[in-house]
Design a protein around this motif. Structure first.
Motif, PDB file in Angstrom:
ATOM      1  N   ARG A  28      34.096  22.957   3.966  1.00  0.00           N
ATOM      2  CA  ARG A  28      33.041  21.940   4.013  1.00  0.00           C
ATOM      3  C   ARG A  28      31.700  22.546   4.407  1.00  0.00           C
ATOM      4  NH1 ARG A  28      34.440  16.897   3.367  1.00  0.00           N
ATOM      5  NH2 ARG A  28      36.665  16.437   3.365  1.00  0.00           N
ATOM      6  N   ASP A 124      29.600  17.060   4.558  1.00  0.00           N
ATOM      7  CA  ASP A 124      29.453  16.384   3.270  1.00  0.00           C
ATOM      8  C   ASP A 124      30.426  15.211   3.164  1.00  0.00           C
ATOM      9  OD1 ASP A 124      31.977  17.744   2.656  1.00  0.00           O
ATOM     10  OD2 ASP A 124      30.704  19.520   2.455  1.00  0.00           O
ATOM     11  N   ASP A 125      30.203  14.329   2.222  1.00  0.00           N
ATOM     12  CA  ASP A 125      31.124  13.236   1.890  1.00  0.00           C
ATOM     13  C   ASP A 125      31.389  12.261   3.032  1.00  0.00           C
ATOM     14  OD1 ASP A 125      31.377  14.208  -0.651  1.00  0.00           O
ATOM     15  OD2 ASP A 125      33.128  15.432  -0.177  1.00  0.00           O
TER      16      ASP A 125
END
Length: 287
Positions: A28, A124-125
């Motif tokens: 990540r 992220d995400d």
DNA sequence: GGGCATGTTAGCAC
DNA sequence: TGTGCTAACATGCC
């Protein structure tokens, strides 16, 4: 929650994830870091820490003793460019020590800012990495050389083989329990696993290293190794309110069992204080 | 309120 | 230099 088996369990969960509620950290990208308690960041001012980790990808996760080691690389593969460093491709290492009450978890970003969150890395995400630490003893480091942080430690307690352990131990003079807890001797053993290892080896915690036979020393080396492996197999021990995780606490033979019968001889387990640490042992079985 | 807690380290004495 | 003791760090649970 932090002795070697618990830290190893955390490292594994960060590498591999643990169900849909806890995806892996490995791979990540860190969008942004937030330092909520600056004293928890060691060796670098918090603003520089925040600047330098932004845009980095977590490339690898390892451990030495009780230290977690995250290798951060520039995120050329789609991440944000690292504009603060002259050589963004040079790996950086972020280390974490959980000390007494630290926890390191990947959580939904919306759940990241708990009352005891000390450092949060937004990923992220919609996910975040959270360092939660009620007692504020934990530390996070950022360095280009891991040895800047771990250089004075002894060999990792799982990497050292029993023969090497025995040779190092026989060169020491003090009592066994403080030696096992000394991270410069071997790195990773804490109060619980020290007591359990000494019980398994049938050695008294205040026994002086200088009085051991070569066979005693080898037996203790093997006991330390076996105890740590047993702890890892159980995903570590859970510590009341601090760390719900594994179930090794169900296998304790002496730690926290003062007054209860020894699992081998039935005499009560004793508790004494050695080197300011509570120490549990069986006076009949350990000599 | 007192005692206890999985950890580490600086300062000091010997 | 090695060893070992005390205090400190800061908080929460019983």
């Amino acid at each position: 929650m932090p002795e070697l088996p618990e830290v190893e369990t955390v490292a594994r969960i960060l590498r591999e994830g643990s169900g849909p509620q806890r995806p892996p950290l490995a791979g990540r990208v860190i969008r942004q870091a937030r330092v909520l308690w600056p004293r928890e960041v060691s060796g670098i001012p918090a603003p520089a820490f925040v600047r330098r980790v932004a845009g980095r990808r977590v490339a690898a996760i390892s451990r030495h003793g009780k230290y977690l080691i995250l290798e951060l690389r520039g995120a050329e593969d789609g991440g944000v460019a690292d504009s603060s460093s002259a050589s963004p491709r040079q790996p950086l290492f972020m280390l974490a020590h959980l000390r007494m009450s630290g926890r390191l978890d990947v959580v939904p970003e919306a759940d990241a800012f708990t009352p005891h969150a000390r450092v949060v890395w937004l990923l992220d995400d919609g996910w975040a990495l959270r360092f939660d630490d009620a007692r504020k003893f934990g530390r996070v480091y950022l360095t280009e050389r891991v040895s800047d942080v771990t250089g004075k430690l002894g060999p990792d307690a799982l990497s050292v083989n029993p023969q090497e352990f025995a040779a190092r131990l026989l060169a020491k003079r003090g009592a066994l329990k403080p030696i096992l807890l000394d991270q410069h001797f071997i790195a990773g053993v804490g109060n619980i696993y020290a007591d359990e290892s000494l019980f398994l080896a049938r050695l008294h915690p205040t026994r002086l290293a200088a009085t051991l036979t070569a066979d005693d020393a080898l037996r203790l080396g093997e006991a330390v190794r076996q105890t740590l492996l047993d702890g890892i197999a159980a995903n570590g021990a859970s510590f009341d309110w601090v760390y719900p995780g594994g179930n090794y606490q169900e296998h304790f033979k002496v730690y926290g069992r003062a007054g209860l019968p020894c699992v081998d001889c039935g005499r009560p387990v004793r508790r004494i204080v050695v080197g300011q640490r509570s120490t549990h042992f069986c006076a009949a079985c350990q000599m």
